[in-house]
Motif scaffolding. Structure first.
Motif, PDB file in Angstrom:
ATOM      1  N   UNK A   8       0.853  -1.197   0.000  1.00 43.53           N
ATOM      2  CA  UNK A   8       0.000   0.000   0.000  1.00 43.53           C
ATOM      3  C   UNK A   8       0.881   1.236   0.000  1.00 43.53           C
ATOM      4  N   UNK A   9       0.553   2.171  -0.899  1.00 41.49           N
ATOM      5  CA  UNK A   9       1.323   3.406  -1.015  1.00 41.49           C
ATOM      6  C   UNK A   9       0.382   4.590  -1.150  1.00 41.49           C
ATOM      7  N   UNK A  24       0.264  -0.876 -11.560  1.00 44.91           N
ATOM      8  CA  UNK A  24      -0.312  -1.852 -12.489  1.00 44.91           C
ATOM      9  C   UNK A  24       0.708  -2.339 -13.510  1.00 44.91           C
ATOM     10  N   UNK A  25       1.695  -1.519 -13.819  1.00 46.93           N
ATOM     11  CA  UNK A  25       2.708  -1.871 -14.817  1.00 46.93           C
ATOM     12  C   UNK A  25       3.836  -2.733 -14.243  1.00 46.93           C
ATOM     13  N   UNK A  26       3.905  -2.884 -12.924  1.00 44.87           N
ATOM     14  CA  UNK A  26       5.008  -3.623 -12.306  1.00 44.87           C
ATOM     15  C   UNK A  26       4.859  -5.122 -12.544  1.00 44.87           C
ATOM     16  N   UNK A  27       5.900  -5.709 -13.110  1.00 42.63           N
ATOM     17  CA  UNK A  27       5.961  -7.159 -13.330  1.00 42.63           C
ATOM     18  C   UNK A  27       6.645  -7.796 -12.126  1.00 42.63           C
ATOM     19  N   UNK A  63       8.298  -3.082  -5.703  1.00 38.75           N
ATOM     20  CA  UNK A  63       9.329  -2.225  -5.103  1.00 38.75           C
ATOM     21  C   UNK A  63       8.750  -0.892  -4.627  1.00 38.75           C
ATOM     22  N   UNK A  64       9.621  -0.082  -4.080  1.00 33.44           N
ATOM     23  CA  UNK A  64       9.272   1.309  -3.756  1.00 33.44           C
ATOM     24  C   UNK A  64       9.280   2.092  -5.063  1.00 33.44           C
ATOM     25  N   UNK A  74       6.353   2.958   1.470  1.00 30.16           N
ATOM     26  CA  UNK A  74       5.337   1.947   1.173  1.00 30.16           C
ATOM     27  C   UNK A  74       5.111   1.097   2.418  1.00 30.16           C
ATOM     28  N   UNK A  75       3.857   0.708   2.663  1.00 26.36           N
ATOM     29  CA  UNK A  75       3.513  -0.217   3.751  1.00 26.36           C
ATOM     30  C   UNK A  75       3.348  -1.605   3.151  1.00 26.36           C
TER      31      UNK A  75
END
Length: 86
Positions: A8-9, A24-27, A63-64, A74-75
């Motif tokens: 969660x960020x 959404x783009x993070x693989x 990742x952050x 980020x939590x």
């Protein structure tokens, strides 16, 4: 066993859509059983991934974000599934 990873960020004010697109783009290095992405007021984004693994398993996580996109760190949380009635 099923474990859920929560990420969660909170974006810098006014950059919530940008943070959502970034998340959404993070693989991930592996493929989770399930992945869902949520947004909330105050430009917050939540990603939950479910894995067939133990609570202490080594699993890929988001990742952050870079570049001042978030207003705080980020939590992250991990939860293990509990059978109904347990």
């Amino acid at each position: 066993m099923t474990v859920a990873l929560m990420w969660e960020a909170r974006a810098v004010a006014g950059r919530g859509e940008e943070l959502l697109a970034w998340a959404r783009a993070q693989e991930l290095a592996g493929r989770p059983v399930r992945r869902e992405t949520f947004r909330a007021p105050q430009d917050r984004v939540l990603v939950i991934t479910w894995w067939d693994a133990g609570l202490d398993a080594e699993l890929p996580e988001l990742p952050e974000p870079d570049g001042g996109l978030v207003s705080r760190a980020v939590h992250r949380w991990r939860f293990e599934a509990v059978p109904d009635g347990a």
